[in-house]
Motif scaffolding. Structure first.
Motif, PDB file in Angstrom:
ATOM      1  N   GLU A   1       0.817  -1.202   0.000  1.00  0.00           N
ATOM      2  CA  GLU A   1       0.000   0.000   0.000  1.00  0.00           C
ATOM      3  C   GLU A   1       0.856   1.259   0.000  1.00  0.00           C
ATOM      4  OE1 GLU A   1      -3.506   2.452   0.208  1.00  0.00           O
ATOM      5  OE2 GLU A   1      -3.001   0.475  -0.594  1.00  0.00           O
ATOM      6  N   TRP A   2       1.934   1.264   0.792  1.00  0.00           N
ATOM      7  CA  TRP A   2       2.832   2.419   0.779  1.00  0.00           C
ATOM      8  C   TRP A   2       3.507   2.551  -0.578  1.00  0.00           C
ATOM      9  CZ3 TRP A   2       2.291   6.402   3.522  1.00  0.00           C
ATOM     10  CH2 TRP A   2       1.849   6.325   4.836  1.00  0.00           C
ATOM     11  N   GLY A   3       3.890   1.437  -1.165  1.00  0.00           N
ATOM     12  CA  GLY A   3       4.464   1.503  -2.502  1.00  0.00           C
ATOM     13  C   GLY A   3       3.479   2.074  -3.511  1.00  0.00           C
ATOM     14  N   ARG A   4       2.229   1.620  -3.444  1.00  0.00           N
ATOM     15  CA  ARG A   4       1.201   2.120  -4.364  1.00  0.00           C
ATOM     16  C   ARG A   4       0.990   3.622  -4.184  1.00  0.00           C
ATOM     17  NH1 ARG A   4      -3.615   3.867  -4.180  1.00  0.00           N
ATOM     18  NH2 ARG A   4      -3.849   3.464  -1.935  1.00  0.00           N
ATOM     19  N   LYS A   5       0.924   4.067  -2.929  1.00  0.00           N
ATOM     20  CA  LYS A   5       0.734   5.492  -2.679  1.00  0.00           C
ATOM     21  C   LYS A   5       1.882   6.310  -3.284  1.00  0.00           C
ATOM     22  CE  LYS A   5      -1.943   5.258   1.625  1.00  0.00           C
ATOM     23  NZ  LYS A   5      -1.928   5.555   3.079  1.00  0.00           N
ATOM     24  N   GLY A   6       3.101   5.807  -3.119  1.00  0.00           N
ATOM     25  CA  GLY A   6       4.243   6.519  -3.679  1.00  0.00           C
ATOM     26  C   GLY A   6       4.201   6.591  -5.192  1.00  0.00           C
ATOM     27  N   LEU A   7       3.890   5.473  -5.835  1.00  0.00           N
ATOM     28  CA  LEU A   7       3.822   5.456  -7.294  1.00  0.00           C
ATOM     29  C   LEU A   7       2.740   6.397  -7.807  1.00  0.00           C
ATOM     30  CD1 LEU A   7       4.247   1.623  -7.987  1.00  0.00           C
ATOM     31  CD2 LEU A   7       5.965   3.427  -8.298  1.00  0.00           C
ATOM     32  N   GLU A   8       1.576   6.374  -7.172  1.00  0.00           N
ATOM     33  CA  GLU A   8       0.485   7.247  -7.602  1.00  0.00           C
ATOM     34  C   GLU A   8       0.833   8.718  -7.403  1.00  0.00           C
ATOM     35  OE1 GLU A   8      -3.039   5.999  -5.587  1.00  0.00           O
ATOM     36  OE2 GLU A   8      -3.312   4.217  -6.856  1.00  0.00           O
ATOM     37  N   HIS A   9       1.493   9.010  -6.276  1.00  0.00           N
ATOM     38  CA  HIS A   9       1.885  10.392  -6.005  1.00  0.00           C
ATOM     39  C   HIS A   9       2.838  10.909  -7.076  1.00  0.00           C
ATOM     40  CE1 HIS A   9       3.330  13.961  -3.884  1.00  0.00           C
ATOM     41  NE2 HIS A   9       4.558  13.503  -4.035  1.00  0.00           N
TER      42      HIS A   9
END
Length: 248
Positions: A50-58
């Motif tokens: 989830e943290w990885g996904r948030k970073g990629l989306e950001h």
């Protein structure tokens, strides 16, 4: 020259774009951001992902190329093919979680060596929460239930300093924690508290503050507080493997 973006909380949120842009303008490399949610890996794959996904989306939202570094364990951190992903990156970004766990995963591994080489050549270092607190000789085990057991060895990349992310929230979580932490800082060492949704941006000696809160710096027993737009001087003694000079 090294470049640092140190956040008290709020990584990958819209307010933090100013810190990301500041770092990208100064960093060397191929323009990539390598996101490392390692500090959260003890909480399970779902949290890490989830943290990885948030970073990629950001970073996609601001048109910056990014990838997730899948380092969850010390075995992962010793994989040369993962360490190689840092070699030309412009920014490495360590997000939140447990700073002691992050330190233990990285210490004396191939990824840590690549991190030090990267900082030495001008790769920007972005850290939020655990990604800030892990840098120093003494860090925190945020899973500890007892204040007396909270202090643990950090990476020691930054020396003679203790960072306190989430500084404006600490006492709401554990009453009296801020006084205990500050009183435990060794004589001659600096303490730097960074409020939530607040960043200190600098080259290791000169800094500016961006965000909604403040950066609280204690030196020689005296506190100074700096808010959004303020600038201040604070020389952080950095490991000789970063600066290219031996550490005394």
């Amino acid at each position: 020259m090294s470049s640092w973006a140190l956040l008290g909380s709020g990584e990958f949120e819209p307010w933090s774009e100013v810190a990301d842009r500041w770092l990208l303008e100064r960093a060397t490399g191929d323009g990539r951001v390598v996101i490392a949610p390692t500090a959260s890996s003890r909480e399970g794959d779902a949290v890490f992902d989830e943290w990885g996904r948030k970073g990629l989306e950001h970073f996609a939202s601001i048109d910056v190329e990014a990838e997730v570094l899948p380092v969850r364990t010390r075995d992962d951190a010793d994989r040369e093919e993962l360490a190689a992903r840092l070699e030309e990156a412009s920014i490495v970004y360590f997000s939140g979680g447990n700073p002691y766990h992050l330190s233990e995963v990285l210490r004396d591994t191939a990824v840590c060596a690549a991190l030090l080489r990267g900082i030495a050549r001008g790769m920007g270092y972005a850290g939020c929460s655990a990604g800030v607190a892990c840098l120093t000789e003494t860090t925190f085990d945020s899973d500890s239930d007892e204040l007396d057991a909270i202090f643990k060895p950090g990476l020691g990349i930054v020396r003679e300093t203790v960072f306190g992310p989430h500084w404006d929230m600490i006492d709401t979580w554990v009453p009296g924690a801020s006084e205990f932490i500050v009183s435990s800082v060794a004589d001659g060492h600096a303490f730097v508290g960074i409020d939530e949704q607040t960043a200190m941006l600098g080259d290791g000696a000169q800094w500016q503050v961006r965000g909604r809160g403040c950066v609280h710096v204690r030196r020689a027993g005296e506190f100074a507080r700096y808010g959004d737009g303020d600038r201040f001087d604070l020389s952080l003694p950095v490991d000789g493997r970063v600066t290219g000079t031996p550490h005394a």
